[in-house]
Design an enzyme around this catalytic site. Structure first.
Site, short mmCIF file in Angstrom:
data_model
loop_
_atom_site.label_atom_id
_atom_site.label_comp_id
_atom_site.label_asym_id
_atom_site.label_seq_id
_atom_site.Cartn_x
_atom_site.Cartn_y
_atom_site.Cartn_z
CG LEU A 48 -48.87 -0.22 -27.98
CD1 LEU A 48 -49.89 0.57 -27.20
CD2 LEU A 48 -48.90 0.18 -29.54
CG ASP A 49 -48.78 -3.96 -22.51
OD1 ASP A 49 -47.73 -3.37 -22.16
OD2 ASP A 49 -49.87 -3.91 -22.01
N PRO A 50 -46.61 -5.90 -26.12
CG PRO A 50 -44.77 -7.50 -25.74
CD PRO A 50 -45.67 -6.49 -25.15
CB ALA A 52 -51.11 -3.29 -27.52
NE ARG A 182 -51.69 -4.39 -19.38
CZ ARG A 182 -50.45 -4.79 -18.64
NH1 ARG A 182 -50.64 -5.79 -17.97
NH2 ARG A 182 -49.30 -3.99 -18.37
#
Length: 315
Positions: A48-50, A52, A182
């Site tokens: 999970l991206d930072p 997010a 994205r």
């Protein structure tokens, strides 16, 4: 006698369904959880991206053997697309690369949404963990390279508009493994002729877990603090924090379940096949899990009425 190779930490096993805050990377989150639980081993099921927030399932101990099953689970995201700008990272982190004064109407957005449901071809972002010639795409992108990432098949079961305004639209999506939200924002923006990027992203479900399983860093820190020893000779009491751990077997709800006796469980743990008993027991199954007294024993195959273990669990 040498102590080299001795494992550090507790042999705690199970799943921790973290509500990851914005700004924390997935690797950082795993390290934090491993420390809080003083766990021997930990790993996550899906980055999970930072930027997010939301569900980051973290496997502790023996549960790391079930990570692939959670990775394959369907996911639910709620995300905001800001229109008018495309960015290098396809989210707020990167600089603007394209811009437009055009803003799409809700009718225009709804008209293209069928193009982004079902099984579709999607090209991952330049800044992604996809490997290109042995290197991560995001490492190449940070060095200024533009790489050719091949499109791949992903499945999107549901795409809905939750809120809409002139400059941004909030969506909710059910999707399968490998889907990049994205990329979805980038491609919809191009399709609408106005460009777009993700400005907010929250993962709310990763099958088989739901929001009811969520736990925050603050809750875990409080539970760990509650077990702090009183004196120098004392030891940590992890009873309170361990209450948040979900049983390892929860990750395997997708597989047929076979209940076995304690005697059969001992044989299975030694790698031996056993006869599957019970009126409802399957005769054949490519994958199934054996349990004893409700505890996970092994994952294996059932062939001609025999359970043959492939991966056994000690806890």
């Amino acid at each position: 006698m040498s102590r080299r190779g001795k494992k550090k930490g507790r042999p705690v096993s199970g799943w921790l369904v973290l509500d990851k805050p914005v700004g924390m990377g997935s690797t950082e989150a795993v390290s934090k959880i491993k420390w809080l639980f003083n766990a021997e081993k930990a790993g996550h099921a899906g980055t999970l991206d930072p930027l997010a927030s939301g569900m980051l399932p973290i496997a502790l101990g023996e549960a790391t053997k079930t990570v692939p099953y959670v990775m394959d689970g369907a996911k639910v995201y709620r995300f905001t697309v800001s229109w008018g700008e495309e960015r290098s990272t396809d989210d707020l982190e990167g600089p603007v690369t394209k811009s437009s004064d055009k803003r799409p109407s809700e009718d225009e957005i709804r008209a293209i949404m069928p193009n982004y449901t079902g099984v579709i071809m999607q090209t991952p972002p330049q800044f992604s963990a996809i490997k290109i010639a042995g290197e991560r795409a995001y490492d190449l992108a940070r060095e200024g390279e533009t790489v050719d990432i091949p499109a791949r098949e992903v499945e999107i079961g549901r795409l809905e508009i939750i809120e809409n305004s002139a400059d941004r639209t909030v969506f909710e999506i059910d999707c399968g493994k490998g889907t990049y939200v994205r990329s979805l924002a980038r491609d919809m923006g191009r399709d609408l002729g106005c460009f777009g990027h993700i400005s907010e992203l929250r993962r709310t479900e990763v099958d088989p877990f739901t929001a009811e399983d969520f736990v925050t860093i603050a809750e875990l820190e409080a539970a760990r603090a509650a077990g702090q020893p009183d004196g120098e000779e004392g030891s940590w009491d992890f009873t309170a924090i361990d209450e948040f751990v979900v049983d390892t077997a929860a990750a395997l709800d997708c597989l047929p379940q076979v209940a076995v006796t304690d005697e059969a469980a001992n044989k299975i743990r030694l790698g031996n096949p056993v006869i599957v008993r019970g009126r409802d027991a399957p005769v054949e199954a490519e994958e199934a899990c054996a349990t004893a007294r409700g505890k996970l024993v092994a994952i294996g195959a059932i062939e001609q009425g025999m359970f043959k273990p492939k991966r056994v669990f000690t806890a």
